[in-house]
Scaffold this motif. Structure first.
Motif, PDB file in Angstrom:
ATOM      1  N   SER A   2       0.775  -1.132   0.046  1.00  0.00           N
ATOM      2  CA  SER A   2       0.062  -0.093  -0.085  1.00  0.00           C
ATOM      3  C   SER A   2       0.965   1.057   0.115  1.00  0.00           C
ATOM      4  CB  SER A   2      -0.814   0.024   1.251  1.00  0.00           C
ATOM      5  OG  SER A   2      -0.175   0.189   2.418  1.00  0.00           O
ATOM      6  N   THR A   3       0.177   2.290  -0.441  1.00  0.00           N
ATOM      7  CA  THR A   3       1.170   3.434  -0.502  1.00  0.00           C
ATOM      8  C   THR A   3       1.768   3.903   0.979  1.00  0.00           C
ATOM      9  OG1 THR A   3      -0.339   4.520  -1.905  1.00  0.00           O
ATOM     10  CG2 THR A   3       0.787   6.220  -0.803  1.00  0.00           C
ATOM     11  N   ARG A   4       0.738   3.626   1.965  1.00  0.00           N
ATOM     12  CA  ARG A   4       1.168   3.767   3.259  1.00  0.00           C
ATOM     13  C   ARG A   4       2.597   3.054   3.506  1.00  0.00           C
ATOM     14  NH1 ARG A   4       1.024   0.958   8.080  1.00  0.00           N
ATOM     15  NH2 ARG A   4       0.725   2.163  10.034  1.00  0.00           N
TER      16      ARG A   4
END
Lengths: 188, 472
Positions: A2-4
């Motif tokens: 994920s981007t996170r």
């Protein structure tokens, strides 16, 4: 990923060398011999005023004397005041009298935070803001102020200093940008 | 949006064509710098505050991933939705998705350099959402279809006559009424309507507190507060470097920010947002957009300590005399001149050369970023990557040769001191020095080195004489 997680992974990889967090309480900060005097002098330059309630005088007396022709007035410091369920309903308030929990001498701010956040918009929509602060709730600097604040309590709080202002047109200071045009702090 | 093809020397020359306005720009901004100095002098602990701020930020950057994760967890506990954006596009997409899902027609925005960086306004406008900038300076540049020329004073490049004309056309104010109070109150009335009818509000973030999971926004106008307490949706866009560890650390930063920015002891409103207003929702978008790369660069990561006060711009002799529009990156002045080239050396390389290396920016920076040193390092990088115009490159190579051969340097100086005074003015009128309206300075009789040697000799002679007298 994920981007996170990819952001956190890149930060972890790029971490600069570890340094310690300094102790902000180890340094002596300014103290005022007469905090009220310091507060009152400063707030006059910031488009506000500060007074101490005299014996036998009420907040309502002070406000009425200052603005005898006031329009819609809402006083949140007295029991049984009016309540609304839409923040827009305060749009035509002329004078709002609100409790302030704490005053700071170094910059003439007052901490406001209300258990019912339906009142949040009134601080900023009102034309004239009256902040009522207990006389003994005065600290010297912002460091002392944050030591007394419990942020988890109400989910919103603000330090307010004087009236709303701007200098965006040729650096000319104008009182009354979006928020209150005038501010009065009453120490009780 | 900012035009990133701007080259500083050309754009500055353009700005300087209006000599009167350029002079006014310089003095208006210098006045703010003087106010900053007056504020700094009133606190005996000023330098200690700068040291603490620097150390808190340095520590936070060294554990940024942990603090961001802590911030996210605490924000979620408060009922706030946290989003992560790798770049500008992702940020804009996230904001649009939130607004589109709730059929938002009108968004009121408080000042945010990050959304300027991401180009949010045109992105949303192309998708049918009305965006109203509500900070007065931002509103003025929005109505003029310009980018802000300063990060704290977005319309500092404009005179009141220009704003009066703009408001007459856009808001129907009296023609020729240039009174700042009249104009401000006209904008107040107009923007109040927007606040009361908006479906969502967006703010930037000055500080994000890991310990409490909330964000702090500082304004003098109260626009962030009206924009978040009236509409049901609050979106806060934050660069990932805005984190501080604990609530108590705000006591250091809120003391430095407004004093450094505008020479005021504090902003009128310092608001702590931890929950949406009743019946509403709150979102925080954490944006990277190149920041985590800068973090890994040993020479430049210190720039991530920046709290965006603008003090470096206000003191910069080049910024004051060339305006924010002569810089290609969205953030101008000394801090922009290191952030821009860190992002993209090809596009923003000329910014690092818009610096006299006087060091004043580093001296006023509340978090003690070594700005002028970073600019020198960026210049070296631009040179090494062969990104300089040929003339500039040749000049630098010649200067290097000269400084490596001191005898030649001395000789060059000697020749100049003899020759310059006898050159006819008609030959120098078109030189780079004279074109800007300057006369050539009078040449000194001796070089600095000669003066220094003579001074040392005089001192020695005096001492010898004294010694002799004492012996007798």
């Amino acid at each position: 990923m994920s981007t996170r997680d990819s952001i956190l992974a890149r930060i972890r990889q790029n971490r600069p060398q570890a340094t310690a967090l300094p102790d902000i309480h180890a340094v002596p900060f300014i103290r005022y011999d007469n905090p009220f005097e310091a507060f009152a002098t400063l707030i006059r330059n910031l488009g506000g005023d500060a007074v101490q309630l005299a014996a036998g005088q009420s907040v309502a007396d002070v406000v009425a004397a200052r603005w005898p022709d006031a329009g819609r007035t809402v006083d949140l410091t007295v029991a049984g005041h009016e309540e609304v369920d839409d923040p827009h309903a305060w749009h035509d308030v002329d004078v709002a009298i609100v409790p302030g929990q704490l005053a700071v001498a170094e910059n003439a701010t007052v901490w406001v935070s209300h258990p019912d956040n339906h009142f949040r918009s009134i601080y900023f929509l009102t034309q004239k803001l009256v902040l009522v602060v207990p006389r003994d709730a005065m600290v010297d600097t912002m460091r002392d102020a944050y030591a007394r604040i419990d942020m988890a309590e109400h989910g919103f709080g603000a330090f307010i200093s004087g009236s709303s202002r701007t200098a965006d047109i040729e650096q000319s200071l104008v009182m009354g940008a979006h928020g209150a045009m005038a501010a009065l702090v009453i120490f009780v | 949006m900012k035009d990133d093809s701007v080259k500083h020397p050309q754009a500055a020359a353009e700005f300087l064509k209006d000599r009167a306005q350029a002079k006014w720009h310089d003095s208006a901004i210098w006045w703010v710098r003087q106010k900053r100095d007056a504020q700094a002098k009133q606190l005996p602990e000023w330098e200690e505050l700068r040291r603490l701020a620097r150390e808190i930020k340095a520590h936070t950057l060294s554990q940024l991933d942990d603090y961001l994760a802590q911030f996210e967890a605490n924000a979620q506990k408060n009922g706030v939705t946290v989003h992560w954006a790798a770049d500008a596009d992702e940020h804009n997409r996230i904001v649009h998705d939130i607004l589109a899902a709730r059929q938002v027609k009108k968004l009121v925005k408080s000042k945010s350099m990050l959304t300027e960086e991401c180009g949010l306004n045109p992105y949303l406008e192309q998708r049918g959402i009305e965006v109203v900038d509500t900070d007065l300076g931002e509103r003025i540049v929005q109505l003029r279809h310009e980018a802000p020329s300063h990060i704290v004073m977005p319309a500092i490049h404009l005179k009141k006559e220009q704003i009066s004309e703009l408001f007459h056309k856009e808001l129907g104010t009296e023609a020729g009424n240039n009174d700042p109070t009249y104009l401000t109150h006209a904008a107040r009335a107009n923007l109040r309507e927007h606040f009361l009818t908006a479906d969502a509000g967006l703010t930037g973030v000055n500080f994000a507190i890991a310990e409490t999971g909330g964000v702090v926004v500082c304004t003098n106008e109260g626009n962030a507060d009206l924009g978040t307490s009236l509409p049901p949706i609050h979106i806060a866009s934050m660069g990932l470097e805005k984190i501080i560890p604990k609530l108590e650390h705000l006591g250091v930063f809120t003391r430095l920010l407004a004093r450094s920015a505008i020479g005021s002891p504090v902003t009128t409103y310092t608001s702590h947002f931890h929950q949406a207003r009743p019946g509403g929702e709150m979102h925080i978008v954490i944006v990277d957009n190149g920041r985590s790369d800068i973090l890994g660069n040993e020479d430049f990561y210190q720039s991530l300590r920046c709290i965006r006060c603008g003090a470096c711009m206000n003191t910069c002799p080049v910024y004051r005399r060339s305006s924010g529009f002569s810089y290609s990156y969205i953030i101008p002045g000394p801090i922009g001149s290191t952030l821009g080239p860190s992002r993209d050396m090809k596009k923003h390389g000329s910014m690092a050369f818009a610096c006299s290396t006087c060091g004043s920016c580093s001296n006023v920076c509340p978090v003690k970023i070594n700005l002028h040193e970073q600019l020198v390092l960026h210049r070296k990088k631009a040179f090494d990557q062969n990104l300089l115009p040929t003339g500039k490159k040749m000049g630098l190579l010649a200067m290097r040769f000269l400084t490596q051969h001191p005898a030649l340097f001395d000789l060059g100086g000697k020749v100049m001191r003899k020759v310059v005074p006898i050159i006819p003015e008609s030959l120098t009128r078109h030189s780079a020095w004279s074109r800007a309206g300057r006369d050539l300075p009078p040449m000194p009789a001796q070089s600095f080195k000669e003066q220094y040697q003579q001074r040392s000799q005089n001192k020695k002679d005096k001492q010898d004489k004294k010694d002799k007298e004492e012996q007798q």
